[in-house]
Design an enzyme around this catalytic site. Structure first.
Site, PDB file in Angstrom:
ATOM      1  N   ASP A   1       0.637  -1.141   0.223  1.00  0.00           N
ATOM      2  CA  ASP A   1       0.223  -0.032  -0.310  1.00  0.00           C
ATOM      3  C   ASP A   1       0.962   1.030   0.308  1.00  0.00           C
ATOM      4  O   ASP A   1       0.492   1.898  -0.084  1.00  0.00           O
ATOM      5  CB  ASP A   1      -1.105   0.145   1.496  1.00  0.00           C
ATOM      6  CG  ASP A   1      -0.837   0.103   2.563  1.00  0.00           C
ATOM      7  OD1 ASP A   1       0.938  -0.238   2.689  1.00  0.00           O
ATOM      8  OD2 ASP A   1      -1.009  -0.053   3.750  1.00  0.00           O
ATOM      9  N   SER A   2       2.418   0.796  -0.219  1.00  0.00           N
ATOM     10  CA  SER A   2       3.705   2.009  -0.451  1.00  0.00           C
ATOM     11  C   SER A   2       2.763   2.718  -1.381  1.00  0.00           C
ATOM     12  O   SER A   2       4.063   3.470  -1.938  1.00  0.00           O
ATOM     13  CB  SER A   2       4.645   1.553  -0.051  1.00  0.00           C
ATOM     14  OG  SER A   2       4.802   0.478  -0.636  1.00  0.00           O
TER      15      SER A   2
ATOM     16  N   ASP B   1      -1.131  -6.007  -0.406  1.00  0.00           N
ATOM     17  CA  ASP B   1      -1.488  -5.361   1.218  1.00  0.00           C
ATOM     18  C   ASP B   1      -2.878  -5.000   0.797  1.00  0.00           C
ATOM     19  O   ASP B   1      -3.657  -4.640  -0.089  1.00  0.00           O
ATOM     20  CB  ASP B   1      -0.762  -4.324   0.780  1.00  0.00           C
ATOM     21  CG  ASP B   1       0.386  -4.166   2.074  1.00  0.00           C
ATOM     22  OD1 ASP B   1       0.601  -4.787   3.422  1.00  0.00           O
ATOM     23  OD2 ASP B   1       0.991  -3.668   1.826  1.00  0.00           O
TER      24      ASP B   1
ATOM     25  N   LYS C   1      -1.226  -8.926   2.847  1.00  0.00           N
ATOM     26  CA  LYS C   1      -0.568  -8.679   4.085  1.00  0.00           C
ATOM     27  C   LYS C   1      -1.794  -7.601   4.686  1.00  0.00           C
ATOM     28  O   LYS C   1      -1.949  -7.959   4.550  1.00  0.00           O
ATOM     29  CB  LYS C   1       0.920  -8.213   3.051  1.00  0.00           C
ATOM     30  CG  LYS C   1       0.827  -7.347   4.475  1.00  0.00           C
ATOM     31  CD  LYS C   1       2.820  -6.591   4.220  1.00  0.00           C
ATOM     32  CE  LYS C   1       3.167  -5.648   3.748  1.00  0.00           C
ATOM     33  NZ  LYS C   1       2.468  -4.190   4.916  1.00  0.00           N
TER      34      LYS C   1
ATOM     35  N   GLU D   1      -1.585  -5.108   8.817  1.00  0.00           N
ATOM     36  CA  GLU D   1      -0.861  -4.900   9.695  1.00  0.00           C
ATOM     37  C   GLU D   1      -1.865  -5.024  10.982  1.00  0.00           C
ATOM     38  O   GLU D   1      -3.158  -5.535  10.582  1.00  0.00           O
ATOM     39  CB  GLU D   1      -0.599  -3.168   9.045  1.00  0.00           C
ATOM     40  CG  GLU D   1       0.062  -2.774   7.885  1.00  0.00           C
ATOM     41  CD  GLU D   1       0.349  -1.142   7.539  1.00  0.00           C
ATOM     42  OE1 GLU D   1      -0.393  -0.862   8.785  1.00  0.00           O
ATOM     43  OE2 GLU D   1       0.458  -1.437   6.816  1.00  0.00           O
TER      44      GLU D   1
ATOM     45  N   GLU E   1       8.632  -4.404  10.730  1.00  0.00           N
ATOM     46  CA  GLU E   1       8.862  -2.870  10.202  1.00  0.00           C
ATOM     47  C   GLU E   1       9.932  -2.225  11.435  1.00  0.00           C
ATOM     48  O   GLU E   1       9.090  -1.852  12.361  1.00  0.00           O
ATOM     49  CB  GLU E   1       8.552  -2.884   9.701  1.00  0.00           C
ATOM     50  CG  GLU E   1       9.042  -1.396   9.101  1.00  0.00           C
ATOM     51  CD  GLU E   1       7.183  -0.772   7.682  1.00  0.00           C
ATOM     52  OE1 GLU E   1       6.513  -1.125   7.648  1.00  0.00           O
ATOM     53  OE2 GLU E   1       7.951   1.173   7.832  1.00  0.00           O
TER      54      GLU E   1
HETATM   55  O1  KIV Z   1       3.431  -1.319   1.356  1.00  0.00           O
HETATM   56  C1  KIV Z   1       4.778  -1.617   1.304  1.00  0.00           C
HETATM   57  O2  KIV Z   1       5.535  -0.821   0.705  1.00  0.00           O
HETATM   58  C2  KIV Z   1       5.408  -2.329   2.499  1.00  0.00           C
HETATM   59  C3  KIV Z   1       6.219  -2.207   3.284  1.00  0.00           C
HETATM   60  C4  KIV Z   1       6.601  -2.961   4.673  1.00  0.00           C
HETATM   61  C5  KIV Z   1       7.483  -3.553   2.763  1.00  0.00           C
HETATM   62  O3  KIV Z   1       3.956  -2.433   3.418  1.00  0.00           O
END
Ligand code: KIV
Length: 264
Positions: free
Chosen positions: A43-44, A82, A112, A114, A181
């Site tokens: 999500d970056s 993400d 993924k 968080e 992280e």
């Molecule tokens: O969104 C992202 O790029 C991440 C980084 C920690 C790799 O979650």
């Protein structure tokens, strides 16, 4: 394509796992050519491709759109995507519906998310329904409005104990990998010593089973100073700016197009 069993084998064989983010056909293709083991549509996307200040605003539709393009270039590479802010926090059922959409509509192989211990129920729901999940603890950028700024985590004993406890809970819930992280490497090692799934670090030192970097950070394309943990493996931005300056100069002085660029 490498899968979950291969990543576990790599951990056991002490072969480091290399993960990079990708957001489009070009970055995905380049990552594949370089032979990375696993690609993350992070999500970056929000802070790189979209130029936003944080990752809060990126939508599920945008993640699916980019993941579909990345997976299109990477049929034989494991692609994780993400889950963006508020696409999984409401309930495990909401998470299942949205993770299902990501896998069905983009072709990504896993997601993924968080979150510490509280994400355990969600991870359990996804894992039980055949959705591979990477857990993400430590600095969690989706908590920016609580944190105020992106800070190193695990500086005090109570935080460290919480991180270890989170990792143990998320492994038990069914995560197949865990991303750590921004934490001191001794903290990452303590987590590592308490779980058996592979750990991937970003700003978490040398002892994790693998590393991840944001594509544009690694190749040096961003215009802002990256965090301390980033290594710029090339200065692509300067290279590309110079290429475009040459293009501009040659158009201005009439040397482009040259003979070889002209149809006769
Ligand atoms: O969104 C992202 O790029 C991440 C980084 C920690 C790799 O979650």
């Amino acid at each position: 394509m490498k899968g979950i069993a291969d990543f576990i084998k790599m951990k056991l064989d002490k072969e480091k796992i290399v993960m990079v983010t990708a957001y489009d056909y070009i970055s995905a293709g380049i990552s594949k050519e370089a032979g990375v083991d696993i690609v993350l549509v992070g999500d970056s996307l929000a802070t790189t491709v979209q130029g936003k200040d944080n990752t809060i605003g990126v939508t599920l539709e945008e993640m699916i759109y980019h993941a579909k393009i990345v997976k299109g270039a990477l049929t034989d590479v494991f692609v994780a995507c993400d889950m963006p802010f508020m696409s999984y926090q409401v309930s495990p059922e909401q998470a299942l519906i949205n993770a299902g959409r990501i896998l069905k509509e983009s072709g990504a192989n896993g997601v993924k998310i968080e979150g510490g211990e509280t994400a355990g129920m969600t991870i359990k729901k996804l894992a039980e329904n055949g959705i591979p999940v990477i857990a993400h603890i430590g600095l969690m950028p989706q908590f920016i409005n609580v944190l105020g700024s992106y800070k190193v985590q695990g500086r005090i004993e109570s935080q460290i104990e919480r991180l270890v406890n989170d990792a143990v809970t998320l492994e038990k819930a069914g995560a197949f990998m865990i991303l750590l992280e921004a934490m001191p490497e001794e903290v990452a090692l303590r987590i590592q010593n308490n779980i058996s799934i592979p750990t991937i670090g970003i700003g978490a030192g040398r002892f994790t089973d693998g590393q991840v970097l944001v594509f544009y950070d690694a190749v040096g394309m961003l215009d802002k100073k990256p965090p301390k943990f980033v290594k710029k493996f090339a200065d692509s931005r300067t290279l590309i700016v110079n290429a475009l300056k040459s293009y501009k100069e040659e158009v201005k002085n009439g040397s482009f197009p040259a003979e070889e660029n002209i149809y006769k």
